[in-house]
Design an enzyme around this catalytic site. Structure first.
Site, PDB file in Angstrom:
ATOM      1  N   HIS A 216      13.844 -51.129 -13.674  1.00  0.00           N
ATOM      2  CA  HIS A 216      15.402 -51.040 -13.849  1.00  0.00           C
ATOM      3  C   HIS A 216      16.132 -51.690 -12.723  1.00  0.00           C
ATOM      4  CE1 HIS A 216      19.211 -49.177 -15.307  1.00  0.00           C
ATOM      5  NE2 HIS A 216      19.531 -49.251 -14.076  1.00  0.00           N
ATOM      6  N   GLU A 217      15.827 -51.378 -11.360  1.00  0.00           N
ATOM      7  CA  GLU A 217      16.742 -52.134 -10.363  1.00  0.00           C
ATOM      8  C   GLU A 217      16.291 -53.372 -10.041  1.00  0.00           C
ATOM      9  OE1 GLU A 217      18.936 -50.417  -9.435  1.00  0.00           O
ATOM     10  OE2 GLU A 217      18.806 -48.373 -10.113  1.00  0.00           O
ATOM     11  N   HIS A 220      18.228 -55.742 -12.484  1.00  0.00           N
ATOM     12  CA  HIS A 220      19.421 -56.266 -12.544  1.00  0.00           C
ATOM     13  C   HIS A 220      19.431 -57.175 -11.519  1.00  0.00           C
ATOM     14  CE1 HIS A 220      21.780 -52.856 -14.001  1.00  0.00           C
ATOM     15  NE2 HIS A 220      21.133 -51.848 -13.342  1.00  0.00           N
ATOM     16  N   TYR A 231      29.878 -56.436 -14.789  1.00  0.00           N
ATOM     17  CA  TYR A 231      29.625 -54.935 -14.767  1.00  0.00           C
ATOM     18  C   TYR A 231      30.839 -53.844 -15.032  1.00  0.00           C
ATOM     19  CZ  TYR A 231      26.264 -51.067 -13.361  1.00  0.00           C
ATOM     20  OH  TYR A 231      25.675 -50.126 -13.478  1.00  0.00           O
ATOM     21  N   GLU A 240      23.404 -52.674 -18.080  1.00  0.00           N
ATOM     22  CA  GLU A 240      22.636 -51.498 -17.945  1.00  0.00           C
ATOM     23  C   GLU A 240      21.518 -51.389 -18.974  1.00  0.00           C
ATOM     24  OE1 GLU A 240      22.100 -48.845 -15.809  1.00  0.00           O
ATOM     25  OE2 GLU A 240      23.340 -50.033 -14.285  1.00  0.00           O
ATOM     26  N   ASP A 314      33.153 -44.786 -14.940  1.00  0.00           N
ATOM     27  CA  ASP A 314      31.834 -45.569 -15.158  1.00  0.00           C
ATOM     28  C   ASP A 314      32.089 -46.863 -15.620  1.00  0.00           C
ATOM     29  OD1 ASP A 314      28.946 -45.590 -15.219  1.00  0.00           O
ATOM     30  OD2 ASP A 314      29.067 -45.058 -17.608  1.00  0.00           O
ATOM     31  N   HIS A 319      26.905 -46.843 -18.144  1.00  0.00           N
ATOM     32  CA  HIS A 319      25.798 -46.189 -18.139  1.00  0.00           C
ATOM     33  C   HIS A 319      25.771 -45.403 -19.366  1.00  0.00           C
ATOM     34  CE1 HIS A 319      25.777 -46.862 -13.756  1.00  0.00           C
ATOM     35  NE2 HIS A 319      24.674 -46.928 -14.063  1.00  0.00           N
TER      36      HIS A 319
END
Length: 396
Positions: A216-217, A220, A231, A240, A314, A319
């Site tokens: 996931h990271e 990004h 974002y 995301e 958020d 998310h």
């Protein structure tokens, strides 16, 4: 002044960072601009330069690069034990001969041609994770072992499946930091590297334990170097979602995200993962978000359940509403499998999506990517369109 003093290149990949500080130096206290200048060249640098705020003169400067070339380093393969006790065999590292006759081992992998390296640091020391033997088996080593091992798994996926050489497709170093913060229940990509907290031991364990979290990271990072989706709002939710989707593709045990990082307290309370692509509504959202949805307080899986969140919550639901796209991808994968799903979504990310793309535009270009790869009317194209239809993102 800072750039000139360290002979930095005119064009820098990273904008220097500056903060105003009180700097004690050689018995005096200075009001100074602390400037971090980072660059790659024949003489790479990670310079910290202190410029007198009153006179503009350089007070002090030093290079905090920790250059590996100071050591005699050799590629080496060792082993390690991860957070959950898994043996990580074939762990690529470096054997280092330091001053004198001492030898130690660093989690620095230089075995991949064209890649600057896979480097894993301890945030608390700022140094590469190091051991006196090639067996990193202590509990203290475990977060670094998992981060290092998982980074290579993600690198291999993008290289083997999409011929992508690292996050920028130009062989940039894959850098991770572990042991960030105290009881820190999060991980993040900061535009340059991955950083993992160790959790509080109750809600979360060290976050580097999750292959899907690493994927996931790192995704990004791929997004930053391709579509660069803004974002906030729907573009941020797409950002995301793509990170979640590739997390679930690379860690192919299930369609949950973060199941390996949940602590005993979270599991006891029924929170067995962070998010679910197959059944988003199995988990509740933050209480502050509930009034902006349909009232059930669960993650949405259809546009009828979209959360109309303000920007200050958020970033407009990045998310939360991402789970709608997640579910569309999951439904598509049930028809065509993970490999084809990855091919289609990767093509859309690299060739079609733009920074401000919304959900409707994403449907259009993802379906077009399926057509590009597999043909109009193909099973893959139909399954891709069907996934979006089932979550209420219909063809205009």
């Amino acid at each position: 002044m800072a750039k000139t003093s360290v002979e930095a290149p005119d064009q820098l990949k990273y904008e220097p960072r500056s903060e105003l500080v009180i700097y004690p130096f050689e018995g005096e206290q200075y009001l100074a601009h602390k400037v971090n200048v980072t660059f790659l060249s024949d003489e790479p640098g990670n310079w910290f330069v202190y410029v007198d705020a009153h006179t503009g003169e350089v007070i002090d400067q030093f290079n905090a690069l920790h250059p590996l070339e100071e050591y005699k380093m050799e590629d080496h393969t060792g082993v390690g034990t991860g957070v959950h006790g898994e043996l990580r065999g074939d762990l690529h590292m470096s054997r280092v001969k330091a001053d004198g006759d001492s030898t130690h081992f660093m989690l620095a992998d230089h075995s991949h041609e064209g890649l600057e390296g896979i480097l894993t640091y301890d945030y608390k020391t700022g140094e590469l994770v190091t051991n006196n033997s090639a067996a990193f088996n202590s509990e203290e080593d475990a977060p670094g072992v998992d981060a290092h091992y998982n980074s290579e798994q993600v690198y291999d996926y993008y290289k083997e499946e999409h011929d992508r050489n690292s996050l920028d497709d130009e062989g940039m170093a894959i850098v991770s930091y572990v042991n960030f913060g105290n009881n820190y229940n999060n991980a993040f990509w900061n535009g340059r590297n991955m950083t993992y907290g160790n959790g509080d031991g109750d809600f979360m364990v060290p976050l580097s334990a999750g292959l899907d979290v690493a994927a996931h990271e790192m995704t990004h990072g791929v997004i930053s170097n391709t579509a660069n989706l803004v974002y906030r709002g729907q573009s941020g939710a797409l950002n995301e979602s793509f990170a979640d989707i590739f997390g679930a593709i690379i860690d192919d045990e299930n369609w949950e995200l973060g199941e390996d990082i949940m602590g005993p307290g979270a599991v006891e309370d029924g929170r067995t993962a962070l998010r679910s692509l197959s059944d988003p509504s199995k988990f509740p959202v933050n209480e502050a978000y509930v009034p902006y949805g349909n009232g059930d307080g669960m993650y949405p899986s259809h546009m009828d359940e979209f959360y109309d969140l303000p920007w200050y919550l958020d970033n407009g639901g990045v998310h939360i509403n991402s789970s709608i796209i997640n579910h569309a991808a999951y439904l598509t994968a049930q028809e065509i499998g993970r490999e084809a799903l990855g091919n289609i979504y990767y093509r859309a990310l690299v060739h079609y999506l733009t920074p401000n793309s919304n959900f409707q535009e994403a449907r259009q270009v993802i379906v077009q990517s399926a057509i590009d790869l597999y043909g109009e009317g193909s099973e893959e194209a139909q399954a891709t369109a069907s996934g979006f239809d089932q979550v209420g993102i219909n063809e205009e």
